[in-house]
Scaffold this active site. Structure first.
Site, PDB file in Angstrom:
ATOM      1  CD  GLU A  52      -1.333  -2.414   1.953  1.00 37.43           C
ATOM      2  OE1 GLU A  52      -2.132  -3.306   2.268  1.00 37.43           O
ATOM      3  OE2 GLU A  52      -0.094  -2.487   2.192  1.00 37.43           O
ATOM      4  CB  CYS A  82      -0.802  -0.083   5.050  1.00 37.94           C
ATOM      5  SG  CYS A  82       0.886  -0.582   4.596  1.00 37.94           S
ATOM      6  CG  ASP A 142       6.062  -7.823   5.436  1.00 38.52           C
ATOM      7  OD1 ASP A 142       6.850  -7.047   4.862  1.00 38.52           O
ATOM      8  OD2 ASP A 142       4.831  -7.731   5.345  1.00 38.52           O
TER       9      ASP A 142
END
Length: 146
Positions: A52, A82, A142
């Site tokens: 994003e 995001c 992540d």
């Protein structure tokens, strides 16, 4: 899968093929893709380049009124970073391919006026299943977990 989610999915596949996390996103304004991106944390050694964020970066500087009539498409529910960016720019609608692999905080986004649509898309689910089976450590990195 509509053409905008297809574009986000193609971005996710590109990220996977590059050895990164297979998440893709596109920003759409007035029926046109103005930014597209995919997770590039691995590829660019970035701490923040989620799909994003990449799509918004690639859209360039926009007016506040542009964001307020945009739709953000993403192959996986957006993380707090995001989601926060979408809230900052008052993006009114997020269309999400799937939230099985990451649930995010839909209640918070909705409480702030964001319309959410979750598609439960089998192609996006399958791509994340494949990735998680191959590289679980990369996934946990992540999302900021050990």
């Amino acid at each position: 899968m509509d053409k905008f989610m297809r574009a986000a999915y193609e971005e996710a596949k590109q990220g996977y093929e590059e050895g990164g996390v297979p998440i893709g996103s596109v920003l759409v304004i007035d029926g046109e893709i103005v930014g597209r991106g995919h997770n590039q944390r691995v590829q660019k050694g970035s701490a923040i380049l989620h799909a994003e964020m990449d799509a918004l970066e690639n859209a360039g500087r926009l007016k506040a009124s542009d964001y307020r009539r945009s739709v953000l498409y993403t192959t996986l529910f957006p993380c707090d970073m995001c989601s926060g960016t979408a809230l900052l720019y008052k993006i009114p609608k997020i269309i999400i391919a799937e939230n099985r692999h990451f649930q995010g905080h839909p209640e918070y986004l909705e409480s702030r006026g964001v319309e959410l649509t979750i598609l439960d898309d089998p192609e996006c689910i399958a791509l994340m299943d494949k990735f998680l089976a191959e590289k679980p450590d990369l996934w946990y990195e992540d999302i900021g977990e050990d």
